[in-house]
Scaffold this motif. Structure first.
Motif, mmCIF file in Angstrom:
data_model
loop_
_atom_site.group_PDB
_atom_site.id
_atom_site.type_symbol
_atom_site.label_atom_id
_atom_site.label_comp_id
_atom_site.label_asym_id
_atom_site.label_seq_id
_atom_site.Cartn_x
_atom_site.Cartn_y
_atom_site.Cartn_z
ATOM 1 N N GLY B 1 0.812 -1.211 0.000
ATOM 2 C CA GLY B 1 0.000 0.000 0.000
ATOM 3 C C GLY B 1 0.840 1.252 0.000
ATOM 4 O O GLY B 1 2.064 1.206 0.009
ATOM 5 N N GLU B 2 0.179 2.371 0.000
ATOM 6 C CA GLU B 2 0.849 3.670 -0.015
ATOM 7 C C GLU B 2 1.488 3.973 1.331
ATOM 8 O O GLU B 2 0.992 3.565 2.383
ATOM 9 C CB GLU B 2 -0.218 4.735 -0.365
ATOM 10 N N ASN B 3 2.615 4.687 1.287
ATOM 11 C CA ASN B 3 3.288 5.134 2.501
ATOM 12 C C ASN B 3 3.583 6.621 2.351
ATOM 13 O O ASN B 3 4.277 7.033 1.428
ATOM 14 C CB ASN B 3 4.598 4.362 2.699
ATOM 15 N N VAL B 4 3.012 7.422 3.234
ATOM 16 C CA VAL B 4 3.194 8.874 3.170
ATOM 17 C C VAL B 4 4.016 9.313 4.371
ATOM 18 O O VAL B 4 3.648 9.034 5.508
ATOM 19 C CB VAL B 4 1.832 9.603 3.163
ATOM 20 N N GLU B 5 5.116 9.983 4.100
ATOM 21 C CA GLU B 5 5.955 10.513 5.173
ATOM 22 C C GLU B 5 5.870 12.036 5.162
ATOM 23 O O GLU B 5 5.857 12.652 4.085
ATOM 24 C CB GLU B 5 7.401 10.056 4.994
ATOM 25 N N GLN B 6 5.852 12.621 6.345
ATOM 26 C CA GLN B 6 5.650 14.065 6.468
ATOM 27 C C GLN B 6 6.693 14.642 7.430
ATOM 28 O O GLN B 6 6.941 14.084 8.499
ATOM 29 C CB GLN B 6 4.232 14.341 6.999
ATOM 30 N N HIS B 7 7.254 15.780 7.025
ATOM 31 C CA HIS B 7 8.269 16.446 7.848
ATOM 32 C C HIS B 7 8.126 17.970 7.734
ATOM 33 O O HIS B 7 7.747 18.470 6.669
ATOM 34 C CB HIS B 7 9.681 16.061 7.373
ATOM 35 N N PRO B 8 8.434 18.728 8.786
ATOM 36 C CA PRO B 8 8.819 18.233 10.118
ATOM 37 C C PRO B 8 7.586 17.858 10.929
ATOM 38 O O PRO B 8 6.463 18.125 10.508
ATOM 39 C CB PRO B 8 9.528 19.456 10.713
#
Lengths: 113, 111
Positions: B1-8
């Motif tokens: 599936g999709e993987n969304v990473e967010q920063h900071p």
């Protein structure tokens, strides 16, 4: 007029109890969702329904059972509540699944003691 | 599936400065990227969205950019105001699939 409404807003209950959260949308949307937001604010999808049919069931314990009597309603029933179930539960709806804006309800803060 | 990473995960800026929040996604088939703002004790609400056929979109002080090749998209808020203080979530999705949300960025605008 509230577009997506869920009740109750607050729910405090003891471990082992069974409780339900109700959700209704008056937007004419085909898709409804349940999300769990924990203390770290992460929005985790639990279920997605499209035209009253379950589309997505993420890794959620069997104690959680959604029910959609019609397109405008998606209720969440939780059996044998545990401390770890404490969170804010958001209902949401969208015109179709995954391709348009999701409208969220005001949330239900569940506290299990 | 999709993987969304967010920063900071947290961001503090002085009032009037700009704020930038970045997200990456893994599924090249994702084509819809909304941004939600959640004020304390309130529901998440859409502030801007972008589709994969567009590289940039603006709405007053808010803009979103999308780089499909690199699979990342960013939210830009200019001339920040105290009422911009909130948690911001990015998300990615494709037709027939659910929204995958990032882990959120808590933005504080210092007067």
């Amino acid at each position: 007029d509230t577009a997506v409404s869920q009740t109750p807003k607050y729910l405090v209950t003891q471990m082992g109890n069974d409780k339900s959260i109700k959700c209704e949308q008056n937007l004419g949307h085909d898709t409804m969702y349940w999300y769990k937001q924990d203390s770290k604010k992460f929005l985790k999808i639990m279920f997605s329904y499209n035209n009253k049919e379950l589309i997505i069931n993420e890794t959620v314990p069997n104690r959680f059972s959604p029910k959609s009597p019609d397109k405008a309603h998606l209720n969440l029933h939780i059996n044998s509540l545990e401390l770890g179930d404490s969170a804010v539960y958001f209902c949401a709806s969208s015109h179709d699944i995954g391709n348009t804006e999701a409208f969220f309800g005001q949330g239900t803060r569940l506290t299990v003691v | 599936g999709e993987n969304v990473e967010q920063h900071p995960s947290t961001l503090s800026v002085q009032e009037g400065d700009s704020a930038v929040i970045k997200c990456t996604y893994s599924d090249s088939a994702s084509n819809y990227f909304p941004w939600y703002k959640q004020e304390l004790g309130k529901r998440p609400q859409l502030i801007i969205d972008i589709r994969s056929n567009v590289g940039e979109k603006k709405d007053q002080r808010i803009a979103v950019t999308l780089n499909k090749t690199a699979k990342h998209f960013s939210l830009h808020i200019t001339e920040t105001q105290p009422e911009d203080s909130a948690v911001y979530f990015c998300a990615a999705s494709k037709p027939g699939n659910q929204f995958y949300f990032g882990t959120g960025t808590s933005l504080t605008v210092i007067p």
